[in-house]
Design a protein around this motif. Structure first.
Motif, PDB file in Angstrom:
ATOM      1  N   PRO A  28      25.165  19.364  11.504  1.00 37.23           N
ATOM      2  CA  PRO A  28      26.587  19.384  11.846  1.00 37.23           C
ATOM      3  C   PRO A  28      27.453  19.792  10.665  1.00 37.23           C
ATOM      4  CG  PRO A  28      25.836  17.137  11.539  1.00 37.23           C
ATOM      5  CD  PRO A  28      24.620  18.017  11.431  1.00 37.23           C
ATOM      6  N   PHE A  29      28.655  20.196  10.941  1.00 39.15           N
ATOM      7  CA  PHE A  29      29.691  20.483   9.944  1.00 39.15           C
ATOM      8  C   PHE A  29      29.414  21.712   9.087  1.00 39.15           C
ATOM      9  CE2 PHE A  29      29.428  15.771  10.365  1.00 39.15           C
ATOM     10  CZ  PHE A  29      30.513  15.636  11.213  1.00 39.15           C
ATOM     11  N   GLY A  30      28.484  22.552   9.477  1.00 38.27           N
ATOM     12  CA  GLY A  30      28.268  23.812   8.774  1.00 38.27           C
ATOM     13  C   GLY A  30      27.821  23.668   7.339  1.00 38.27           C
ATOM     14  N   PHE A  31      26.823  22.840   7.088  1.00 33.66           N
ATOM     15  CA  PHE A  31      26.310  22.681   5.727  1.00 33.66           C
ATOM     16  C   PHE A  31      25.627  23.943   5.224  1.00 33.66           C
ATOM     17  CE2 PHE A  31      26.157  17.980   6.702  1.00 33.66           C
ATOM     18  CZ  PHE A  31      27.256  17.692   5.907  1.00 33.66           C
ATOM     19  N   ARG A  32      24.939  24.633   6.110  1.00 32.28           N
ATOM     20  CA  ARG A  32      24.226  25.848   5.728  1.00 32.28           C
ATOM     21  C   ARG A  32      24.833  27.036   6.466  1.00 32.28           C
ATOM     22  NH1 ARG A  32      18.500  23.465   7.538  1.00 32.28           N
ATOM     23  NH2 ARG A  32      19.785  23.313   9.384  1.00 32.28           N
ATOM     24  N   LYS A  34      23.322  29.352   8.147  1.00 32.49           N
ATOM     25  CA  LYS A  34      22.743  29.526   9.478  1.00 32.49           C
ATOM     26  C   LYS A  34      23.307  28.516  10.476  1.00 32.49           C
ATOM     27  CE  LYS A  34      18.485  27.031   8.336  1.00 32.49           C
ATOM     28  NZ  LYS A  34      17.022  27.191   8.264  1.00 32.49           N
ATOM     29  N   ASP A  35      23.748  27.350  10.018  1.00 38.70           N
ATOM     30  CA  ASP A  35      24.394  26.382  10.906  1.00 38.70           C
ATOM     31  C   ASP A  35      25.728  26.929  11.418  1.00 38.70           C
ATOM     32  OD1 ASP A  35      22.345  24.493  10.447  1.00 38.70           O
ATOM     33  OD2 ASP A  35      23.368  23.761   8.656  1.00 38.70           O
ATOM     34  N   ILE A  36      26.467  27.554  10.525  1.00 37.62           N
ATOM     35  CA  ILE A  36      27.758  28.145  10.893  1.00 37.62           C
ATOM     36  C   ILE A  36      27.555  29.271  11.902  1.00 37.62           C
ATOM     37  CG2 ILE A  36      29.722  29.482  10.023  1.00 37.62           C
ATOM     38  CD1 ILE A  36      29.276  27.915   7.335  1.00 37.62           C
ATOM     39  N   LEU A  37      26.616  30.170  11.601  1.00 35.11           N
ATOM     40  CA  LEU A  37      26.406  31.341  12.460  1.00 35.11           C
ATOM     41  C   LEU A  37      25.879  30.947  13.839  1.00 35.11           C
ATOM     42  CD1 LEU A  37      24.970  33.731   9.762  1.00 35.11           C
ATOM     43  CD2 LEU A  37      27.235  33.809  10.820  1.00 35.11           C
ATOM     44  N   TYR A  38      24.924  30.025  13.880  1.00 39.73           N
ATOM     45  CA  TYR A  38      24.436  29.595  15.177  1.00 39.73           C
ATOM     46  C   TYR A  38      25.517  28.822  15.932  1.00 39.73           C
ATOM     47  CZ  TYR A  38      21.827  27.617  18.979  1.00 39.73           C
ATOM     48  OH  TYR A  38      21.433  27.269  20.240  1.00 39.73           O
ATOM     49  N   GLY A  39      26.321  28.046  15.221  1.00 39.38           N
ATOM     50  CA  GLY A  39      27.431  27.336  15.862  1.00 39.38           C
ATOM     51  C   GLY A  39      28.402  28.305  16.514  1.00 39.38           C
TER      52      GLY A  39
END
Length: 179
Positions: A28-32, A34-39
């Motif tokens: 959660p919260f865009g730590f990485r 790839k988390d941001i992009l997949y979100g």
């Protein structure tokens, strides 16, 4: 077009595998990155699903989160533009016109702009790669499997499959060999 829960699940499963191969998970919260992009892709696909099924309230909520991410990360992709397998390489400015039509498995990098030139926007086939900083505009068609080099400016159609386009204005320098 995502108009059923099965299509939504299939599309998200394919795209999650691109960012988290082997069954990883999104933090959660865009730590990485790839988390941001997949979100972003997650909210894009849900917005498409709710838009296509007429669920207005859920579409509004999903679009709110999508637009927050668009403003924060400068990624603007229209609803129902890209087919399944959308892969964004890095966080950064990307603009794709809302009436463009893009096939399966698009790999796109930072600084790409796909837009209209006073008429219709581009149409891209399946398995297209677009390098960093490339610009595509006008009523053009790009065939399946084409690769567009970094900082290329594409303003003419390329109907030859698996071609490599580079330069300003872009021209074909060869073709990718299939193994």
């Amino acid at each position: 077009m995502i108009d059923s829960k099965e299509k939504l699940s299939k599309c998200l499963k394919i795209e999650k595998e691109l960012y988290f191969p082997g069954g990883g998970y999104r933090l959660p919260f865009g730590f990485r990155e790839k988390d941001i992009l997949y979100g972003y892709i997650f909210y894009l696909r849900h917005t498409e699903y709710y838009h296509n099924t007429g669920k207005k309230i859920r579409e509004s909520v999903s679009r709110f989160f999508l637009q927050r991410m668009e403003m924060k990360y400068a990624i603007h992709i229209g609803v129902n533009v890209c087919d399944e397998g959308l892969s964004i390489a890095h966080v950064g400015p990307i603009v794709i016109h809302g009436r463009s039509r893009i096939g399966k498995n698009l790999r796109i990098h930072v600084g790409v702009n796909i837009g209209a030139n006073g008429g219709e926007p581009p149409k891209l086939g399946d398995n297209v790669y677009i390098g960093p900083g490339a610009k595509l505009f006008g009523d053009i068609t790009i065939a399946d499997g084409c690769s567009i080099g970094a900082n290329a400016v594409v303003n003419k159609s390329c109907l030859d499959k698996n071609s490599i386009l580079v330069g300003v204005p872009a021209h074909v320098i060869g073709s990718k060999k299939r193994i």
